[in-house]
Structures are given as structure tokens and as C-alpha cells.
Design a protein around this motif. Structure first.
Motif, PDB file in Angstrom:
ATOM      1  N   GLY A   1     -27.637 -28.864 -71.251  1.00 59.08           N
ATOM      2  CA  GLY A   1     -26.752 -30.029 -71.325  1.00 59.08           C
ATOM      3  C   GLY A   1     -25.365 -29.729 -70.785  1.00 59.08           C
ATOM      4  N   ILE A   2     -24.831 -28.572 -71.150  1.00 56.94           N
ATOM      5  CA  ILE A   2     -23.512 -28.168 -70.653  1.00 56.94           C
ATOM      6  C   ILE A   2     -23.577 -27.933 -69.143  1.00 56.94           C
TER       7      ILE A   2
ATOM      8  N   THR B   1     -22.537 -32.048 -62.762  1.00 66.57           N
ATOM      9  CA  THR B   1     -22.293 -33.459 -62.434  1.00 66.57           C
ATOM     10  C   THR B   1     -20.817 -33.679 -62.121  1.00 66.57           C
ATOM     11  N   LEU B   2     -19.940 -33.074 -62.898  1.00 71.18           N
ATOM     12  CA  LEU B   2     -18.501 -33.199 -62.623  1.00 71.18           C
ATOM     13  C   LEU B   2     -18.123 -32.483 -61.322  1.00 71.18           C
TER      14      LEU B   2
ATOM     15  N   TRP C   1     -32.463 -34.060 -67.411  1.00 68.82           N
ATOM     16  CA  TRP C   1     -32.234 -33.360 -68.675  1.00 68.82           C
ATOM     17  C   TRP C   1     -32.865 -34.119 -69.845  1.00 68.82           C
TER      18      TRP C   1
ATOM     19  N   THR D   1     -23.711 -31.227 -67.308  1.00 70.08           N
ATOM     20  CA  THR D   1     -22.406 -31.901 -67.345  1.00 70.08           C
ATOM     21  C   THR D   1     -21.442 -31.274 -66.353  1.00 70.08           C
TER      22      THR D   1
ATOM     23  N   PRO E   1     -28.492 -35.487 -65.171  1.00 71.95           N
ATOM     24  CA  PRO E   1     -28.525 -35.990 -66.552  1.00 71.95           C
ATOM     25  C   PRO E   1     -29.838 -36.707 -66.896  1.00 71.95           C
TER      26      PRO E   1
END
Length: 162
Positions: free
Chosen positions: A57-58, A64-65, A32, A61, A29
Motif C-alpha cells: 500500500g505504501i 502513484t505520487l 492493490w 501510494t 491502486p
């Protein structure tokens, strides 16, 4: 001012790369953020498209999850029980919030958590270690994914600026 933006974005990318291995720093993030920062540049040619920002961005995300979920899934895949998955989660958070041994704690935390959880639940050592190995491999997979997306962000930034 444009030089300041490029230097700032470069620092975000460097911090993002470091965040792929240092616990507590959300590497992808942060990396980004370098791309939307370039929208402030006076040269329109270095502005990333909105679609590019959204796609990256997607991806950031999701990765990261996944980075938090892979050790848990690895524990399950290697035969871990609910106790091993719970131990892996506790070890993960322990590794994040109690970095006693620095970055090594984030690696050891989910592994030890899974092993201890299995042993407490009455599993034998072999099963407990197998569960811990799954957690460790999940951690490595998450780290590789973080490096991959951060590398892609770095390449995109270089293409925009140069």
C-alpha cells in the motif's frame, strides 16, 4: 463464492495493468485492491498478511505520487525553468482531463506544456525542446515504476492463489 473473489481480484489486476498506460485509471491502486479482496476468501492460506498489505500500500501510494512528479522533475533536470515546470504541470493536467488523443494526450501533454512554457518565457527552441524531453523521460520513468509495482502485485497474487 471463492471463485467469484478470485475472478474479481484477477479483473482488478487486469484493470490495474491497463491503468498503467490508460490515462485517468489509477492502475497500481486498483491492482492493490486485489490483495485485500483475498482476505474474504474462505481459505486462510490465500489471505495476505497485514504487513504485506501495508508495505504494498505504501509502495503503491509513493509510486502513484512519483508518477505525477517525475515529468516535473525531468523538466527541471534537463534545464527547464519555472515556466517549463509550470507548463509541464498544466500539460499533465490537460492530458489527464482533456484526453483529446486518448492515452497519447497524457504523453504529449507534459512535453508540449514544458516546450510551450519555455517558449512563452523567451527561451530558445533548443532549450524548450530539451525541457520537453526531460518531461517526457520523467513520464516514461513513472510508467515503468507503475508497471513494476503492478507486476509485483500480480506475482504476489499468483503466489497466494496458486
Amino acid at each position: 463464492m471463492d471463485i467469484v473473489l478470485i475472478v474479481g481480484a484477477s479483473l482488478l489486476l487486469i484493470l490495474g495493468i491497463l491503468g498503467c498506460i490508460i490515462p485517468g485509471i489509477p492502475g497500481p491502486p486498483i491492482a492493490w485492491l486485489a490483495l485485500p479482496l483475498m482476505n474474504l476468501h474462505s481459505n486462510q492460506a490465500v489471505h495476505p498478511e497485514g504487513k504485506t498489505l501495508l508495505i504494498y500500500g505504501i509502495a503503491v501510494t509513493v509510486i502513484t505520487l512519483l508518477d505525477y512528479m517525475l515529468p516535473i522533475w525531468g523538466t527541471k533536470k534537463f534545464g527547464g525553468t519555472k515556466a517549463g515546470k509550470t507548463g509541464s504541470i498544466i500539460g499533465l493536467f490537460g492530458g489527464i482531463f482533456v484526453p483529446v488523443f486518448g492515452p497519447l494526450t497524457l504523453i504529449i501533454g507534459p512535453f508540449l506544456g514544458a516546450v510551450v512554457g519555455e517558449l512563452i518565457a523567451g527561451q530558445d527552441q533548443k532549450t524548450a525542446l530539451k525541457s520537453g524531453l526531460g518531461s517526457f523521460l520523467g513520464f516514461l520513468g513513472g510508467t515503468l515504476l507503475k508497471f513494476a509495482i503492478t507486476g509485483m502485485l500480480l506475482v504476489k497474487f499468483i503466489k497466494l492463489v496458486f
